[in-house]
Design an enzyme around this catalytic site. Structure first.
Site, PDB file in Angstrom:
ATOM      1  N   ARG A   1       0.815  -1.203   0.000  1.00 15.06           N
ATOM      2  CA  ARG A   1       0.000   0.000   0.000  1.00 15.06           C
ATOM      3  C   ARG A   1       0.853   1.259   0.000  1.00 15.06           C
ATOM      4  O   ARG A   1       0.544   2.235  -0.677  1.00 15.06           O
ATOM      5  CB  ARG A   1      -0.931  -0.011   1.210  1.00 15.06           C
ATOM      6  CG  ARG A   1      -2.152   0.822   1.021  1.00 15.06           C
ATOM      7  CD  ARG A   1      -3.104   0.706   2.180  1.00 15.06           C
ATOM      8  NE  ARG A   1      -3.884  -0.529   2.129  1.00 15.06           N
ATOM      9  CZ  ARG A   1      -4.585  -1.000   3.152  1.00 15.06           C
ATOM     10  NH1 ARG A   1      -4.582  -0.364   4.290  1.00 15.06           N
ATOM     11  NH2 ARG A   1      -5.276  -2.103   3.035  1.00 15.06           N
ATOM     12  N   GLY A   2       1.936   1.198   0.749  1.00 12.90           N
ATOM     13  CA  GLY A   2       2.822   2.354   0.840  1.00 12.90           C
ATOM     14  C   GLY A   2       3.417   2.700  -0.511  1.00 12.90           C
ATOM     15  O   GLY A   2       3.438   3.861  -0.920  1.00 12.90           O
TER      16      GLY A   2
END
Lengths: 572, 347
Positions: B281-282
């Protein structure tokens, strides 16, 4: 004029702009007299509402008025107390015990000057511009009114003990009314903003609301004096009332070091504004005068702390910082949910939830059974009644400091991390030299814990009795807030400093035993980790007297201490 | 209606303003969490957002403001039915909603429930949309998100992740689209946030009270001017806000055309590995944020400077929790950036 009388007058002139006041010093007749002095001078004295202690969220934030709804057959909004106090004031006794939720609601009211209700099928916005009169009745060692609320009101006042009538000299109702008329036309001199902001900076007041409040207070003060342009007196009075009590450090002595002004007078704000070059001298004078007035108004106890350099080191926080955090046992809300999964049904809330829908469900009007559906079930929401606060007691005396203090710190860090995961709270007491100190009041905020731990010095004697006194105090605080304290002592137990701060092993030990007996009567829970190089009989004796589990840990490292601590916490 | 403080009149706080503008350009970034001291203009900035956002075309008469340009699958049941019945649904322009979630809001008002008034007066079952419906295609702002009750937080996260709100009540069963950008604010000194919650926010910023006296004076002066004459003050800043709105509009049009060079993407990935940020996600957010910034500032050749500007925003809240690292999370990201192996030819 006394500062209490003056503050009452200013508040009555501009209640909404100034936001209100914190009044510290108990719910005494003098406090009531002060509140009356403010409210009786308001433009709308009938718009004053009292917030009962332990108020429910729907009374503050508004909700469905069930009885009116049933009578009229259509939803009726109960607007919430702040809306009823619109253009008036809310009086809040025991403000330090407001629940976290109530504090949050009140800060929203202050920020938006309205109450927004979104609950139980009603949706509404009502204006609620009011002043908060926060009566803080905390004992000196207890958490005081939430910092987020204190920040949103202009004044922080202390009742001097035994003041006969603190408001005998407050401006009269007529004077206040005239000032209120005048207020919209009152202006500040152009250099006022920079003088007040600079004064706030030199006193270490971080929040920018303070300077804004000081400007408003200066305008109200000028209005009371019948001036349309505020002068130095108005600014000085405002700084004294608003900035002085917020100080977190003392201003540097002026003109001592380098010839360029050491700090306050700002660089005339970039010359883009309509600056007045020849007025620079006056501007500096005004700034200095404002700082002096504010410094002179720092309350004596705070002044002593500041002079000792003690308060600033804690990140500018007075003890009130801790108070919005942590459970308050008493306040229990409800939520929609399934009562079969071990939760407790909230019967009254369930009925309340079911009642409005009866017609829809075809229940016989005016009689018969209530049709309750699973949707209506409300369960009690509890603030984790067993929320644990680990009180970590670290012996930082010379005997431990030599070899074990770093391990103790390491263990403390790991404990903090573990508590964070469990959402427990941690408090920390250290003792060395002449006394013991609560370096970290009960908190779940890691940022504060980190700071407290970082600069922990070691060395000196072992004032064990003082440390145990401290434990008793913190334990009492934790219980009052509805938590469950678990004490963890890291010490070799070799007491050699008495309560009076003098040396003497036998007396010190006897004193420690005395406090230990009292703690046992107080049902203290936890463990004693003997971190001396050899197990010590005196440590065991004191631990046994307290009823704590005694664990000698001659070669333990931080990880081992943490394991034991976790065990002690879960077993206790 | 209350006049809100203009966005462009906010002094300083560049990181927070940048984060909000980036989500305005690219809503898929997934929200902003603002940490910070009291009185630093967190709420002010969020409440000022609508003025910066171009209006949205929406179906007239639709409680959810469905997007006429979107596929039917994205519409609410009402709009699909109207369409199926052969109605040419008229389109209106409406401002982007920014919904403020008040503390103390109950679940029924958030997800929507039966219309109480209709039920009481006429015994009818009619769905009354809640705050999630109102926030569709806009922003949902939660001030002091760390004070919100856990069960409500779970609910919001679930809807934010799925983009759909499902209501089951009184035999009423319906679902409607609810895609919104979650903006939260909180003061870490007043209680920590659950890591699961943090991870759901695309960007995170830390704001603090400015220390510079001149800046502080300007803040206080503007605030006072606004408080004394909101209309006059807002008029003064109208042009600046309009210019920002133009910038956002241009950026949105430009966004699909932005290409990031491969070496830059590789370096961004290397940064995520170096920081040990869990999950993809990062990384995804980092890419999107770089694209949004390139679009916002019209950067033709994205390079490391772009990465350095958005990396703290996209990653600071995803670092492995080492609660006792003295450095702030933002500083740790900066440190990792500085120690990345030198770019081959990207810079």
């Amino acid at each position: 004029m006394t500062s209490l009388g003056l503050a009452a007058g200013l508040l009555a002139v501009d209640p909404v702009g100034l936001g209100g006041a914190v009044l510290r010093g108990g719910h005494t007749p003098a406090a009531r007299a002060w509140v009356h002095a403010v409210t009786s001078r308001l433009a709308a004295p009938h718009r004053v509402r009292r917030v009962p202690p332990g108020i429910a969220a729907e009374r503050l934030g508004g909700g469905l008025d069930l009885s009116a709804t049933l009578v009229t057959g259509r939803p009726v909004l109960e607007p919430g107390l702040p809306a009823l106090a619109h253009e008036g004031a809310l009086v809040i006794p025991m403000a330090e015990r407001l629940s976290t939720e109530a504090v949050g609601l009140l800060t929203q009211v202050m920020d938006t000057r309205s109450v927004r209700t979104e609950r139980d099928g009603v949706s509404a916005v009502r204006p609620a511009a009011c002043a908060l009169l926060l009566l803080d009745e905390a004992e000196p060692d207890e958490p005081s009114v939430a910092a987020s609320l204190a920040d949103r009101v202009a004044f922080d006042l202390r009742l001097p003990p035994g003041a006969a009538d603190p408001v005998a000299d407050a401006p009269s109702i007529g004077e206040v009314a005239a000032a209120r008329e005048r207020l919209p036309g009152v202006h500040l001199p152009p250099d006022a903003v920079s003088a007040l902001v600079a004064a706030a900076a030199s006193l270490g007041v971080a929040s920018l609301r303070a300077a804004s409040f000081a400007m408003r207070a200066a305008r109200a003060h000028a209005a009371l004096a019948g001036r349309d342009l505020a002068n130095g007196d108005d600014l000085a009075a405002a700084a004294a009332l608003v900035l002085g009590p917020r100080a977190t450090r003392l201003p540097l002595p002026p003109e001592d070091e380098a010839p360029p002004p050491p700090e306050p007078p700002p660089p005339s704000s970039e010359s883009d504004q309509a600056a007045e070059p020849p007025g620079a001298e006056e501007e500096r004078e005004l700034a200095e005068r404002v700082v002096d007035a504010a410094t002179a108004a720092i309350p004596p106890d705070l002044l002593a702390l500041l002079a000792a350099g003690a308060a600033g080191a804690r990140g500018g926080g007075r003890q009130g910082d801790a108070s919005t955090e942590g459970p308050r046992g008493r306040r229990v809300g409800t939520r929609r949910g399934d009562p079969r999964r071990g939760a407790r049904l909230d019967l009254l809330a369930t009925i309340r939830a079911a009642v409005p829908w009866q017609r829809l469900r075809g229940a016989a009007p005016g009689g018969g059974a209530l049709a309750v559906r699973p949707d209506d079930f409300r369960i009690q929401r509890r603030w984790r009644p067993s929320a644990t606060t680990t009180i970590l007691v670290v012996d930082a005396s010379g005997s431990t400091a030599l070899n074990r203090l770093n391990e103790a710190k390491g263990a403390a860090e790991q404990l903090l991390a573990a508590s964070y995961v469990r959402r427990d709270a941690v408090a920390m007491v250290t003792f060395r030299g002449a006394g013991a100190e609560v370096v970290l009041p009960p908190t779940r905020a890691l940022a504060r814990a980190k700071r407290a731990l970082a600069g922990l010095p070691g060395g000196g004697g072992t004032p064990l009795a003082a440390a145990l006194d401290c434990i008793a105090e913190v334990q009492r605080q934790v219980r009052r807030a509805g938590g469950r304290p678990v004490v963890l002592i890291l010490s070799d137990g070799r007491a050699n400093v008495t309560r009076a701060g003098t040396g003497g092993r036998p007396v010190a030990h006897a004193e420690a035993l005395g406090v230990a007996r009292r703690l046992r009567a107080d049902r203290v829970e936890g463990a004693w980790l003997d971190i001396g190089p050899r197990p010590s009989a005196v440590a065991q004796e004191i631990a046994d007297t307290m009823g704590l589990r005694y664990l000698p840990l001659p070669i333990a490292d931080a990880a081992a201490i943490t394991r034991v601590a976790t065990l002690a916490r879960d077993a206790a | 209606m209350r006049i809100v403080y203009p966005f462009s009149a906010i002094v300083g706080q560049d990181e927070m303003k940048l984060a909000l503008l980036l989500t305005a350009v690219e809503p898929a970034l997934g929200g902003v969490m603002v940490f910070g001291d009291r009185g630093t203009g967190k709420s002010t900035a969020v409440r000022a957002l609508p003025a910066l956002l171009p209006t949205l075309p929406a179906h007239a008469g639709c409680a959810f403001g469905c997007d006429p340009a979107a596929g039917q699958g994205e519409w609410c049941e009402g709009c699909r039915r109207r369409h199926a019945e052969g109605e040419a649904i008229p389109t209106i322009e409406r401002p982007v909603p920014v919904v403020d979630l008040p503390l103390g809001a109950t679940e029924d008002r958030i997800v929507g429930a039966l219309d109480l008034e209709r039920a009481l007066t006429r015994g009818e079952k009619v769905f009354e949309p809640g705050l999630l419906a109102r926030a569709h295609r806009g922003f949902l702002y939660i001030d002091e998100v760390n004070l919100l009750e856990d069960h409500l937080v779970d609910l919001l996260l679930d809807v934010a992740a799925s983009g759909e709100n499902v209501v089951e009540r009184e035999g009423l069963s319906l679902r409607h689209p609810a895609r919104f950008v979650l903006v939260g604010s909180g003061n870490p000194e007043e209680g920590d946030l659950r890591p699961q919650l943090l991870d759901r926010f695309g960007l995170a910023v830390e704001v603090s009270t400015p220390a510079e006296v001149a800046e502080r004076i300007e803040i206080v002066r503007r605030r006072d001017a606004f408080d004394r004459d909101p209309e006059g003050f807002a008029a003064l800043w109208h042009a600046a806000d309009a210019a920002l709105q133009d910038q956002v509009r241009t950026a949105r049009a430009r966004l699909p055309l932005v290409e990031l060079p491969m070496p830059l993407l590789e370096r961004a990935s290397a940064l995520c590995v170096a920081l040990g940020t869990d999950g993809l996600r990062g990384e995804l957010t980092l890419f999107r944020a770089m694209r949004a910034l390139a679009a916002l500032d019209g950067i033709a050749e994205p390079d490391d400077a772009l990465l350095a500007r958005v990396a703290p925003l996209a990653l600071r809240h995803r670092l492995r929790r080492d609660p006792l690292d003295e450095a702030t999370a933002g500083a740790r990201v900066g440190r990792a950036l500085a120690t990345l192996p030198a770019p081959t030819a990207a810079a």
